[in-house]
Motif scaffolding. Structure first.
Motif, PDB file in Angstrom:
ATOM      1  N   ARG A  23       0.820  -1.214   0.000  1.00 13.90           N
ATOM      2  CA  ARG A  23       0.000   0.000   0.000  1.00 13.90           C
ATOM      3  C   ARG A  23       0.852   1.261   0.000  1.00 13.90           C
ATOM      4  O   ARG A  23       0.451   2.280  -0.564  1.00 13.90           O
ATOM      5  CB  ARG A  23      -0.995  -0.039   1.167  1.00 13.90           C
ATOM      6  CG  ARG A  23      -2.221  -0.845   0.755  1.00 13.90           C
ATOM      7  CD  ARG A  23      -3.018  -1.428   1.867  1.00 13.90           C
ATOM      8  NE  ARG A  23      -4.190  -2.088   1.271  1.00 13.90           N
ATOM      9  CZ  ARG A  23      -4.159  -3.289   0.674  1.00 13.90           C
ATOM     10  NH1 ARG A  23      -3.016  -3.961   0.590  1.00 13.90           N
ATOM     11  NH2 ARG A  23      -5.257  -3.815   0.150  1.00 13.90           N
ATOM     12  N   ALA A  27       1.454   1.601  -3.548  1.00 13.73           N
ATOM     13  CA  ALA A  27       0.260   2.117  -4.223  1.00 13.73           C
ATOM     14  C   ALA A  27       0.133   3.628  -4.042  1.00 13.73           C
ATOM     15  O   ALA A  27      -0.162   4.356  -5.002  1.00 13.73           O
ATOM     16  CB  ALA A  27      -0.984   1.411  -3.701  1.00 13.73           C
ATOM     17  N   LEU A  74       0.124   6.507  -6.842  1.00 16.20           N
ATOM     18  CA  LEU A  74      -0.951   7.502  -6.927  1.00 16.20           C
ATOM     19  C   LEU A  74      -0.375   8.917  -6.891  1.00 16.20           C
ATOM     20  O   LEU A  74      -0.868   9.813  -7.586  1.00 16.20           O
ATOM     21  CB  LEU A  74      -1.941   7.311  -5.774  1.00 16.20           C
ATOM     22  CG  LEU A  74      -2.856   6.090  -5.864  1.00 16.20           C
ATOM     23  CD1 LEU A  74      -3.599   5.877  -4.544  1.00 16.20           C
ATOM     24  CD2 LEU A  74      -3.851   6.229  -7.010  1.00 16.20           C
ATOM     25  N   ILE A  76      -6.530   2.185   0.537  1.00 25.73           N
ATOM     26  CA  ILE A  76      -6.840   1.159  -0.461  1.00 25.73           C
ATOM     27  C   ILE A  76      -7.293  -0.071   0.314  1.00 25.73           C
ATOM     28  O   ILE A  76      -6.475  -0.847   0.806  1.00 25.73           O
ATOM     29  CB  ILE A  76      -5.645   0.842  -1.385  1.00 25.73           C
ATOM     30  CG1 ILE A  76      -5.184   2.095  -2.153  1.00 25.73           C
ATOM     31  CG2 ILE A  76      -6.038  -0.228  -2.397  1.00 25.73           C
ATOM     32  CD1 ILE A  76      -3.944   2.715  -1.614  1.00 25.73           C
ATOM     33  N   TRP A  95      -9.926   1.042  -5.416  1.00 23.15           N
ATOM     34  CA  TRP A  95      -9.161   2.235  -5.721  1.00 23.15           C
ATOM     35  C   TRP A  95     -10.010   3.498  -5.592  1.00 23.15           C
ATOM     36  O   TRP A  95     -11.242   3.428  -5.645  1.00 23.15           O
ATOM     37  CB  TRP A  95      -8.587   2.130  -7.130  1.00 23.15           C
ATOM     38  CG  TRP A  95      -7.658   0.965  -7.269  1.00 23.15           C
ATOM     39  CD1 TRP A  95      -7.937  -0.257  -7.802  1.00 23.15           C
ATOM     40  CD2 TRP A  95      -6.314   0.898  -6.809  1.00 23.15           C
ATOM     41  NE1 TRP A  95      -6.849  -1.080  -7.716  1.00 23.15           N
ATOM     42  CE2 TRP A  95      -5.840  -0.403  -7.109  1.00 23.15           C
ATOM     43  CE3 TRP A  95      -5.456   1.798  -6.181  1.00 23.15           C
ATOM     44  CZ2 TRP A  95      -4.536  -0.807  -6.795  1.00 23.15           C
ATOM     45  CZ3 TRP A  95      -4.166   1.403  -5.876  1.00 23.15           C
ATOM     46  CH2 TRP A  95      -3.721   0.114  -6.181  1.00 23.15           C
ATOM     47  N   ILE A 133      -9.880   5.863 -10.725  1.00 20.98           N
ATOM     48  CA  ILE A 133      -8.564   5.232 -10.810  1.00 20.98           C
ATOM     49  C   ILE A 133      -8.750   3.726 -10.987  1.00 20.98           C
ATOM     50  O   ILE A 133      -9.630   3.116 -10.378  1.00 20.98           O
ATOM     51  CB  ILE A 133      -7.731   5.507  -9.539  1.00 20.98           C
ATOM     52  CG1 ILE A 133      -7.454   7.001  -9.411  1.00 20.98           C
ATOM     53  CG2 ILE A 133      -6.432   4.711  -9.543  1.00 20.98           C
ATOM     54  CD1 ILE A 133      -6.619   7.586 -10.535  1.00 20.98           C
ATOM     55  N   GLY A 181      -6.284   0.059 -11.007  1.00 23.62           N
ATOM     56  CA  GLY A 181      -4.963  -0.341 -10.558  1.00 23.62           C
ATOM     57  C   GLY A 181      -4.878  -1.809 -10.218  1.00 23.62           C
ATOM     58  O   GLY A 181      -5.860  -2.558 -10.307  1.00 23.62           O
ATOM     59  N   VAL A 231      -1.028   1.945 -11.138  1.00 24.90           N
ATOM     60  CA  VAL A 231      -2.304   2.662 -11.193  1.00 24.90           C
ATOM     61  C   VAL A 231      -2.355   3.525 -12.455  1.00 24.90           C
ATOM     62  O   VAL A 231      -1.318   3.901 -13.016  1.00 24.90           O
ATOM     63  CB  VAL A 231      -2.518   3.554  -9.949  1.00 24.90           C
ATOM     64  CG1 VAL A 231      -2.620   2.718  -8.684  1.00 24.90           C
ATOM     65  CG2 VAL A 231      -1.400   4.585  -9.817  1.00 24.90           C
TER      66      VAL A 231
END
Length: 227
Positions: free
Chosen positions: A47, A50, A54, A64, A74, A78, A80, A93
């Motif tokens: 995460r 992630a 982002l 998330i 998401w 978005i 991903g 993403v």
């Protein structure tokens, strides 16, 4: 590693170990509460990846959370995908206007366990893999097939919201281009007004890992519908 096989509209981040500085947002902490320490560490790190990805899209940090099938949910607008295996975590993403869906997967570059290949591959795929092994024995094509089909499923599920089995897709791997084509045998998914029957993806073998991706381009889907 994963960035090298993703197209330009997709942002990504990766880590080759769990990151001690990675933190979870409160709702994510609640979602993983009670899990083993190792699972919490990979959950935090992926995460973190992630949110880094982002940020490349200019978006603020956001939780998330896992969905009913543990798929990542998401932020609005978005799409991903995330992946983790021993020694690797990654997230990718993109904005939904650029990409309709995407899937990434990473696996250790080792052979599948004995007897597993027929579960993963259709008979015609097994024959093609035998020819690949004869020509290029340095790649574990069986594990690559498994990873590619995981990426196919991760790209499929957000669009179809239903299961796609290993035998519902067949691959043709192109070793010289580090790419693969996918034929879908479940033709019930319609995208931009047309039945989605084929996908394509890319793969890489590096650092004793296999990584694969499948990206469904939103503009291409719209153009196909208009044709």
């Amino acid at each position: 590693m994963i960035r090298g096989i993703l197209p330009a509209p997709v942002a990504s981040a990766e880590a080759f170990r769990d990151l001690p500085h990675a933190v979870l947002l409160p709702s994510e902490e609640a979602a993983i509460r009670g899990a083993p320490k190792s699972r919490r560490a990979e959950f935090r790190t992926v995460r973190h990846c992630a949110r880094t990805a982002l940020g490349e899209l200019g978006l603020p940090p956001a939780p998330i959370l896992p969905g009913p099938r543990w798929e990542p949910r998401w932020p609005e607008g978005i799409v991903g995908s995330m992946t983790h295996c021993a020694g690797y975590r990654a997230a990718a993403v993109a904005r939904a206007g650029d990409v309709a869906s995407l899937g990434i997967d990473a696996e250790p570059h080792v052979a599948l366990p004995d007897g597993m290949l027929p579960t993963v591959a259709r008979p015609e795929e097994i024959a093609r893999l035998a020819r690949l092994y004869a020509r290029r024995p340095g790649v574990h094509w069986d594990r690559l097939t498994f990873s590619a089909k995981e990426s196919v499923y991760k790209a499929w599920f957000p669009l179809a919201r239903r299961w796609l089995g290993f035998h519902d897709a067949s691959l043709t791997i192109h070793p010289d281009r580090q790419a693969f084509d996918v034929s879908l045998h479940d033709n019930g998914l319609r995208l931009a007004g047309r039945s989605l029957t084929a996908l394509s993806g890319r793969w890489i073998v590096e650092n004793d890992l296999i990584a694969t991706c499948v990206v469904v381009d939103a503009a291409a889907a719209a153009a196909a519908a208009a044709a």
